[in-house]
Design a protein around this motif. Structure first.
Motif, PDB file in Angstrom:
ATOM      1  N   THR A 172    -144.679  14.997  52.448  1.00 57.58           N
ATOM      2  CA  THR A 172    -143.483  14.489  51.751  1.00 57.58           C
ATOM      3  C   THR A 172    -142.251  15.320  52.070  1.00 57.58           C
ATOM      4  O   THR A 172    -141.172  14.782  52.320  1.00 57.58           O
ATOM      5  N   TYR A 173    -142.409  16.666  52.064  1.00 55.87           N
ATOM      6  CA  TYR A 173    -141.256  17.541  52.291  1.00 55.87           C
ATOM      7  C   TYR A 173    -140.662  17.306  53.679  1.00 55.87           C
ATOM      8  O   TYR A 173    -139.436  17.211  53.826  1.00 55.87           O
ATOM      9  N   LYS A 174    -141.534  17.203  54.689  1.00 56.65           N
ATOM     10  CA  LYS A 174    -141.040  17.003  56.061  1.00 56.65           C
ATOM     11  C   LYS A 174    -140.269  15.679  56.158  1.00 56.65           C
ATOM     12  O   LYS A 174    -139.219  15.587  56.807  1.00 56.65           O
ATOM     13  N   LYS A 175    -140.769  14.660  55.458  1.00 55.44           N
ATOM     14  CA  LYS A 175    -140.070  13.366  55.465  1.00 55.44           C
ATOM     15  C   LYS A 175    -138.683  13.486  54.836  1.00 55.44           C
ATOM     16  O   LYS A 175    -137.716  12.905  55.341  1.00 55.44           O
ATOM     17  N   LEU A 176    -138.617  14.247  53.746  1.00 51.84           N
ATOM     18  CA  LEU A 176    -137.316  14.447  53.081  1.00 51.84           C
ATOM     19  C   LEU A 176    -136.345  15.181  54.002  1.00 51.84           C
ATOM     20  O   LEU A 176    -135.163  14.829  54.088  1.00 51.84           O
ATOM     21  N   VAL A 177    -136.837  16.200  54.707  1.00 54.07           N
ATOM     22  CA  VAL A 177    -135.990  16.967  55.635  1.00 54.07           C
ATOM     23  C   VAL A 177    -135.498  16.070  56.769  1.00 54.07           C
ATOM     24  O   VAL A 177    -134.318  16.084  57.131  1.00 54.07           O
TER      25      VAL A 177
END
Length: 608
Positions: free
Chosen positions: A597-602
């Motif tokens: 999820t974090y990588k997608k947000l970045v």
């Protein structure tokens, strides 16, 4: 009357003024009656110039002859002064009349003089208690209330209470005693005539009471509607920029006109009903006077059982009864109106604060090990925003909370500062539940910088030192330098003494945010909470603010709620939230490598 008792307690600290008011009201009531009784000797001199003189000092023969004793005593002393000179006798009586009327009005003024301190003192204390209460109540209370309605309770409602309940204190003694003394004097002059008064006054009172029954309901509508249009005014002033940008002036104008039109109708109905009391009571009073004139005239002209001077004095005393009776009837209207206002004031004062401190709450002046959020669940309304949320924040570490809007990030900040209490679970600092800490002590450990820079219509210096005392100019300047604010502050017209306007309106967004950071730096708390502190800024301002934040967070425990992920890559722990739960946590590098999820947000922000 229940609200009256609750409001009247505010008069207790000023009771000495109340006692003085009572003393001078008693004297006023006595001289109010005497001022009319001394008319009898004057009338006798005018209408019966050849009446025999009183040369022997009169003797008192009981209550039934009290009026004769009073008249004869004055006549005896005037005869000693004036002798056979009728004009001199008249002048002596007129002087006596002037003296009694002067004393009556002097005591009336002194009574009103002292009650003013009581009324205004009670008014001051009510407002102070209201202000203290609204600063103690949780934020949840104001999310359900209109600001304008709260302001109306401070302004109009308190003034209505002052002019209704507290004005009654003036007449609690004066008017009833004036009526009592006058009626006693009237009984001494003529029992038959006085019986007529006792028959007609209750009838008048009943008719007046019928008119006043709906006043409380009508007054409540007026006060509620005033709160509504004051709320609209407050919203208009706050959002004027948006209203103009969206050409919504007419829409808001129509809302305001609808509210003021309802206020117009309610006010007309209330004022007209109130105004009816004056003419009604006066007409009924004249009716009583007319009956007295007919019956009293018969006693003088036909029966001869009442002297002319006694009858005229009796009529003036009857008027002396009707005037305070009218004031009392008007006061009863005011009580009904004041009851509605008092109800709205007491509603605020008696609102239960759910964020109470326990009886054994403790002070905590330092932070040693960790903040622990343990299986916390929380909801604002029906749906849970957080569910079984757990997180440990070690001392000296920077923990970032990220996620989409509505994931519960800002709720964590609200719970840590105890603006709201958890529904389930606990939040502890060094093992102590924050519910067991004094709120002032808890918030002394924390610094808060929010997305919206909350500044006040005051100087730069006073905004930085908000709630912080004993700081030198050097410490204030140092805090401003850490916040990258000193450079722009020194260029302001009066430097740190420059007034920044309502809400800091004379400053840019970045400047306002840096002042907020300077305030947090000066407070120097061990725990710093940053709630999207850079999300509303342009790129240049963001760099300055971000640099200031990094300086501020050195050697400090920080909870950073971030919208822009580029600002939290150096965090010791990044917590990714979704629908009130943790879906990922770790360092920036660890989370990127997870490819979640974090990588997608970045990536979404990078593309943006």
């Amino acid at each position: 009357m229940n609200y009256f008792k609750k409001i009247i307690k505010y008069a207790i600290p000023y009771k000495k003024y109340g006692y003085l008011n009572i003393l001078f009201n008693i004297l006023y009531a006595i001289f109010s009656t005497l001022s009319f009784l001394v008319l009898m000797p004057m009338l006798k001199i005018i209408f019966e110039p050849n009446a025999p003189k009183i040369t022997k000092k009169p003797s008192y023969h009981g209550l039934t002859s009290a009026i004769d004793f009073f008249k004869n005593s004055i006549s005896y002393y005037i005869n000693n002064i004036a002798g056979d000179n009728k004009l001199k006798a008249l002048m002596a009586v007129v002087t006596l009349v002037i003296i009694t009327f002067f004393l009556k009005n002097l005591f009336n003024y002194l009574a009103m003089y002292f009650i003013t301190f009581l009324r205004n003192g009670a008014l001051k204390d009510i407002r102070n208690d209201l202000y203290k209460k609204i600063t103690e109540l949780p934020l949840s209370y104001f999310s359900e209330k209109r600001k304008g309605d709260t302001i109306a309770r401070f302004g109009t409602d308190v003034v209505v209470v002052k002019n209704s309940f507290l004005s009654i204190l003036e007449m609690v003694v004066r008017e009833p005693l004036t009526i009592l003394f006058s009626i006693i004097a009237m009984l001494f002059i003529s029992v038959k005539l006085t019986i007529f008064v006792f028959i007609f006054i209750p009838i008048s009172g009943y008719i007046i009471s019928i008119i006043g029954k709906s006043l409380k309901r009508k007054s409540a509508k007026v006060q509620k509607e005033q709160g509504l249009f004051l709320s609209l005014l407050e919203e208009t002033l706050t959002g004027l920029k948006v209203i103009k940008a969206y050409n919504a002036e007419e829409s808001f104008g129509n809302k305001f006109k609808e509210s003021t039109h309802r206020y117009y109708n309610f006010s007309n109905s209330l004022v007209n009903r109130t105004n009816l009391s004056g003419p009604t009571s006066e007409f009924l009073g004249i009716g009583v006077i007319a009956v007295l004139l007919l019956y009293g005239g018969k006693l003088v002209i036909v029966d001869g059982s009442l002297a002319g001077d006694e009858f005229i004095t009796y009529m003036t005393l009857a008027y002396n009864v009707l005037t305070p009776a009218k004031a009392i009837s008007k006061a009863s209207y005011n009580v009904k109106r004041g009851n509605a206002a008092a109800e709205r004031i007491i509603e605020v004062l008696e609102t239960t604060n759910p964020l109470k401190e326990t009886s054994n709450s403790v002070e905590k002046n330092d932070f040693k090990t960790e903040i622990k959020i343990d299986y916390v669940s929380f909801k604002y309304d029906e749906d849970y925003v957080l569910k079984d949320f757990s997180l440990t924040i070690p001392k000296g570490k920077m923990v970032a909370l990220v996620g989409q809007s509505g994931s519960g990030k800002s709720t964590i900040a609200n719970l840590l500062t105890r603006f709201y209490d958890v529904n389930e679970g606990s939040i502890t600092i060094d093992g102590v539940d924050i519910k067991d800490l004094k709120k002032q002590s808890l918030r002394q450990l924390e610094g808060l910088v929010t997305q919206d820079s909350i500044l006040f219509n005051d100087t730069v210096k006073n905004n930085i030192t908000l709630g912080i005392e004993g700081k030198s100019d050097e410490e204030i300047i140092e805090a401003a330098k850490i916040a990258n604010a000193h450079e722009f502050i020194k260029d302001l017209p009066e430097g740190y003494d420059t007034n920044i306007g309502d809400g800091g309106g004379k400053l840019s967004g970045g400047q306002k945010q840096r002042l907020s950071i300077a305030r947090a730096v000066l407070k120097n708390p061990p725990i710093m909470i940053l709630d999207e502190a850079t999300s509303a800024l342009d790129t240049e301002s963001e760099k300055l603010v971000q640099d200031a934040l990094e300086k501020m967070m050195q050697n400090r425990t920080s909870i950073v709620i971030a919208h822009r992920l580029s600002t939290i890559q150096k965090a010791d722990l990044i917590v990714v939230m979704q629908k009130g739960k943790i879906v990922e946590q770790g360092t920036h590098e660890e989370l990127i490598s997870k490819n979640g999820t974090y990588k997608k947000l970045v990536e979404m922000q990078s593309l943006g």
